[in-house]
Design a protein around this motif. Structure first.
Motif, short mmCIF file in Angstrom:
data_model
loop_
_atom_site.label_atom_id
_atom_site.label_comp_id
_atom_site.label_asym_id
_atom_site.label_seq_id
_atom_site.Cartn_x
_atom_site.Cartn_y
_atom_site.Cartn_z
N CYS A 96 -7.66 -3.15 13.91
CA CYS A 96 -6.19 -3.17 13.84
C CYS A 96 -5.59 -1.94 14.51
O CYS A 96 -4.44 -1.98 14.97
CB CYS A 96 -5.73 -3.25 12.39
SG CYS A 96 -6.13 -4.84 11.66
N LEU B 209 -4.61 3.23 11.86
CA LEU B 209 -4.82 4.58 11.33
C LEU B 209 -5.67 5.40 12.28
O LEU B 209 -6.77 4.99 12.64
CB LEU B 209 -5.50 4.51 9.96
CG LEU B 209 -4.70 3.80 8.86
CD1 LEU B 209 -5.53 3.70 7.59
CD2 LEU B 209 -3.39 4.54 8.57
N CYS C 294 0.23 -3.07 10.80
CA CYS C 294 -0.70 -3.11 9.66
C CYS C 294 -0.69 -4.51 9.05
O CYS C 294 0.36 -5.11 8.88
CB CYS C 294 -0.27 -2.09 8.61
SG CYS C 294 -1.16 -2.23 7.06
N THR C 295 -1.88 -5.01 8.73
CA THR C 295 -1.99 -6.35 8.15
C THR C 295 -1.93 -6.34 6.63
O THR C 295 -1.93 -7.39 6.00
CB THR C 295 -3.33 -6.99 8.55
OG1 THR C 295 -4.37 -6.21 7.96
CG2 THR C 295 -3.51 -7.03 10.06
N PHE C 296 -1.96 -5.14 6.05
CA PHE C 296 -2.04 -4.96 4.60
C PHE C 296 -3.34 -5.52 4.03
O PHE C 296 -3.39 -5.92 2.87
CB PHE C 296 -0.83 -5.56 3.87
CG PHE C 296 0.47 -4.92 4.25
CD1 PHE C 296 0.61 -3.54 4.24
CD2 PHE C 296 1.57 -5.68 4.62
CE1 PHE C 296 1.80 -2.93 4.61
CE2 PHE C 296 2.77 -5.09 4.99
CZ PHE C 296 2.89 -3.70 4.98
N CYS C 297 -4.38 -5.58 4.88
CA CYS C 297 -5.67 -6.10 4.40
C CYS C 297 -6.21 -5.23 3.26
O CYS C 297 -6.99 -5.70 2.44
CB CYS C 297 -6.68 -6.15 5.54
SG CYS C 297 -7.28 -4.52 6.06
N GLY C 298 -5.83 -3.96 3.23
CA GLY C 298 -6.22 -3.11 2.11
C GLY C 298 -7.63 -2.55 2.21
O GLY C 298 -8.11 -1.90 1.29
N CYS D 103 -8.65 -0.17 4.06
CA CYS D 103 -8.58 1.30 4.07
C CYS D 103 -8.54 1.80 2.63
O CYS D 103 -9.24 2.76 2.28
CB CYS D 103 -7.36 1.76 4.86
SG CYS D 103 -5.82 0.96 4.36
N ILE E 18 0.85 -1.21 0.00
CA ILE E 18 0.00 0.00 0.00
C ILE E 18 0.88 1.25 0.00
O ILE E 18 1.89 1.30 0.69
CB ILE E 18 -0.90 -0.01 1.26
CG1 ILE E 18 -1.91 -1.16 1.16
CG2 ILE E 18 -1.64 1.32 1.42
CD1 ILE E 18 -2.69 -1.41 2.42
N CYS F 233 -10.24 0.47 9.52
CA CYS F 233 -9.08 -0.07 10.24
C CYS F 233 -9.40 -0.30 11.72
O CYS F 233 -8.98 -1.30 12.30
CB CYS F 233 -7.91 0.89 10.08
SG CYS F 233 -6.36 0.20 10.70
FE1 SF4 Z 1 -5.55 -0.88 8.72
FE2 SF4 Z 1 -5.30 -0.38 6.12
FE3 SF4 Z 1 -3.40 -1.75 7.41
FE4 SF4 Z 1 -5.80 -2.86 6.91
S1 SF4 Z 1 -4.27 -2.22 5.40
S2 SF4 Z 1 -4.65 -2.95 8.84
S3 SF4 Z 1 -7.18 -1.11 7.16
S4 SF4 Z 1 -3.95 0.37 7.76
#
Ligand code: SF4
Ligand code: HC1
Length: 579
Positions: free
Chosen positions: A166, A169, A193-197, A199, A143, A160
């Motif tokens: 998580c 943010l 951050c899990t990078f789930c995306g 956000c 991201i 988020c």
């Molecule tokens: Fe939070 Fe975005 Fe990271 Fe998901 S990718 S954990 S929503 S900052």
């Protein structure tokens, strides 16, 4: 019920409804920006911070934000007076005065809600000028955060913090310096951050976007020394068509395969093949743990949890480091595919693994990070070289001048392109555990499973439970999508209160069909339901619907792996987790 009139049209809405709810009922369009409604999922962003949705309410002095103003009985509202239109234009001009004007090269161009509003409100010049905020650009493997473009709508924070829990943010500082940032303004990559995306999936502008790898693929395809192999995730086929104006809920598998061939990939394969393989490994691991547990082995951990979602893996590594022995050790299908492609298939082709480039097409942004994890490399050579999102694939198809809608349906190549219905349902919440049950039942009992549809694990509820009879055992099955729900189930395990034998977790709303790399879902649950229906239709249409019936999986075990959980299978198909 409350009576309300909007632009001369009358209706009734339940008490507690907003003016925006009533306008939707009347088909009166009120523009919104910060507003995000995932009602069915009980999460709404109603900060009313942007003021684009202001309307005039009779007998009130101030304009009211439609998204956050409750309807009062007898209310009379106007949405298109000169006062309303001027207010909205002023709000937009103020936003644009502190927004970069690089739309030509912005990753969100064409998909930007601010750009759409500037067009709709006929803004051709910005009458306000002043200082511009400037922030450090933050580029993670998945991201890109560019806070110069942020309009402080707070949708990302809702996703988020409230949906995913998580806590990465949040808004810091005040006034002109206000910014949405990870703790201590650290980089996303250094945070939890899990990078789930998710956000990025709801960001209305280009402040949070995927890291684009399209050009890496174009370069690999042009290299005559490389053999290019592509794999496509289950959920991609249920949403890719939306990028070409095809009705949501239409599966475009055949056209997608044809497009990938025209783009120039040497071998067009399917992650679904590896989803079938995952079921063989994960299902066997589950049966092994269950049998030992029933035999009284107290060292065995139950419930087992699925491990194919990389954002979920990163979530439990960060948030539950004491429970790393609970999830299955099976790699994700994407990584299993890469490992098999660069060993078994490279050997079949008679080429070294370094000559092969494996590209994965994923609905997910975390997959970009997953393929960069060092444990998925051999001497620095990754099992999966490049991951593109569904959106990037659509761009690549357009870049290659392919008329997607006119393409004929084509089939994946064998052997790594063949899959069963059990594999395709990995793309929706509940699908992985349903696929596992279809196989575990038959392998454990030796009997044929007549009804392969496990309806109790389907649907959009955040947490689902089912009791399934397998031989003389009643299995308690849990399913959760969205990380906030996963957290609840993990906390139960930590407290020793979990009732489950096996649990499936997917990070995104609805499972991978709602992934951060899919065409933007904007929190639209009806859209997710259409994609879900497309996945189940594809399952129904498959000749085989159980993973262990995939003839090429049978062949892979016979010729190469031996049997599930063999030493070779462990080496290639299983992983470990890190605190
Ligand atoms: Fe939070 Fe975005 Fe990271 Fe998901 S990718 S954990 S929503 S900052
Ligand atoms: Fe998924 Fe999976 S289902 S994680 O959601 O287990 O991304 O589609 O490819 O790997 O198969 C994603 C989807 C995907 C893996 C599979």
């Amino acid at each position: 019920m409350m009576n309300i009139t909007i632009d001369g049209k009358a209706t009734q809405v339940p008490a507690g409804s907003t003016i925006l709810d009533a306008a939707k009922k009347l088909d009166v369009h009120i523009p919104t920006l910060c507003f995000l409604q995932m009602d069915e999922m009980k999460f709404n962003n109603m900060t009313a911070s942007c003021r684009i949705c202001v309307v005039e309410v009779e007998k009130r002095r101030n304009l009211a934000p439609a998204c956050a103003t409750p309807v009062m009985d007898g209310m009379v509202v106007k949405t298109n007076t000169i006062r309303v239109l001027n207010a909205r234009r002023s709000v937009l001009e103020l936003m644009l005065s502190d927004h970069p004007k690089d739309c030509l090269v912005c990753a969100k161009s064409g998909n930007c809600e601010l750009q759409d509003l500037a067009e709709a409100f006929d803004i051709r010049e910005i009458g306000v000028s002043g200082a511009m905020s400037t922030y450090r650009r933050d580029a993670s493997p998945a991201i890109i955060r560019d806070m110069d473009k942020c309009i402080l709508c707070r949708r990302c924070e809702t996703m988020c913090n409230d949906v995913q829990t998580c806590g990465i943010l949040s808004g810091v500082d005040r006034g002109f310096n206000a910014v949405v940032a990870p703790p201590f303004e650290m980089n996303l990559e250094d945070s939890a951050c899990t990078f789930c995306g998710q956000c990025a999936a709801v960001c209305p502008v280009g402040a949070l976007v995927e890291r684009d790898h399209t050009w890496d693929v174009v370069t690999a395809l042009a290299d005559p020394e490389k053999v290019t192999v592509v794999q496509t995730a289950p959920a991609v086929r249920a949403a890719l068509g939306e990028e070409f104006g095809i009705e949501a809920g239409t599966s475009v598998t055949g056209k997608m395969v044809a497009a990938l061939r025209q783009i120039g990939f040497d071998h067009v394969f399917d992650t679904d093949f590896a989803a079938d393989l995952t079921i063989m490994e994960e299902g066997s691991e589950f049966l092994d743990r269950l049998t030992r547990h029933l035999d009284g082995d107290t060292s065995v951990k139950l419930p087992i949890m699925t491990s194919c979602c990389p954002a979920w893996v990163k979530f439990f590594e960060h948030q539950f480091p004491d429970l790393l022995d609970v999830p299955s050790t099976a790699k994700s299908p994407m990584q299993m595919f890469g490992a098999v492609a660069k060993s078994y298939y490279a050997e079949l082709l008679g080429i070294p693994r370094e000559k092969m480039v494996v590209v994965s097409i994923m609905p997910c942004l975390a997959k970009k990070y997953e393929c960069s994890r060092p444990e998925f490399m051999v001497d620095g050579n990754p099992d999966v070289d490049i991951t593109l999102s569904t959106r990037e694939l659509a761009r690549l198809i357009k870049l290659m001048n392919i008329e997607f809608n006119a393409l004929p349906d084509e089939d994946f190549d064998a052997p790594l392109g063949y899959s069963t219905g059990a594999a395709v349902i990995f793309g929706v919440t509940g699908g992985v555990i349903e696929a596992a049950l279809r196989t575990a039942y038959e392998l454990h009992t030796g009997e044929k499973l007549d009804k392969v549809d496990f309806e109790d694990v389907r649907g959009m509820d955040g947490v689902k439970s089912a009791k399934v009879q397998v031989g003389s055992h009643t299995l308690n099955i849990g399913v959760a999508h969205k990380l906030g729900n996963a957290r609840k189930l993990l906390e139960e395990i930590r407290e020793g209160k979990s009732q489950y034998h096996a649990i499936e977790i997917m990070s995104c709303p609805g499972g991978c069909i709602g992934g951060g790399g899919q065409p933007y879902h904007h929190g639209d649950v009806e859209l997710l339901k259409k994609r879900t229906a497309a996945i189940y239709d594809e399952d129904l249409a498959k000749p085989e619907r159980k993973s262990h019936e995939n003839p090429y999986i049978v062949e892979l075990y016979e010729k190469y792996l031996g049997k599930p959980l063999s030493e070779k299978a462990h080496h290639l198909l299983h992983t470990h987790y890190f605190k």
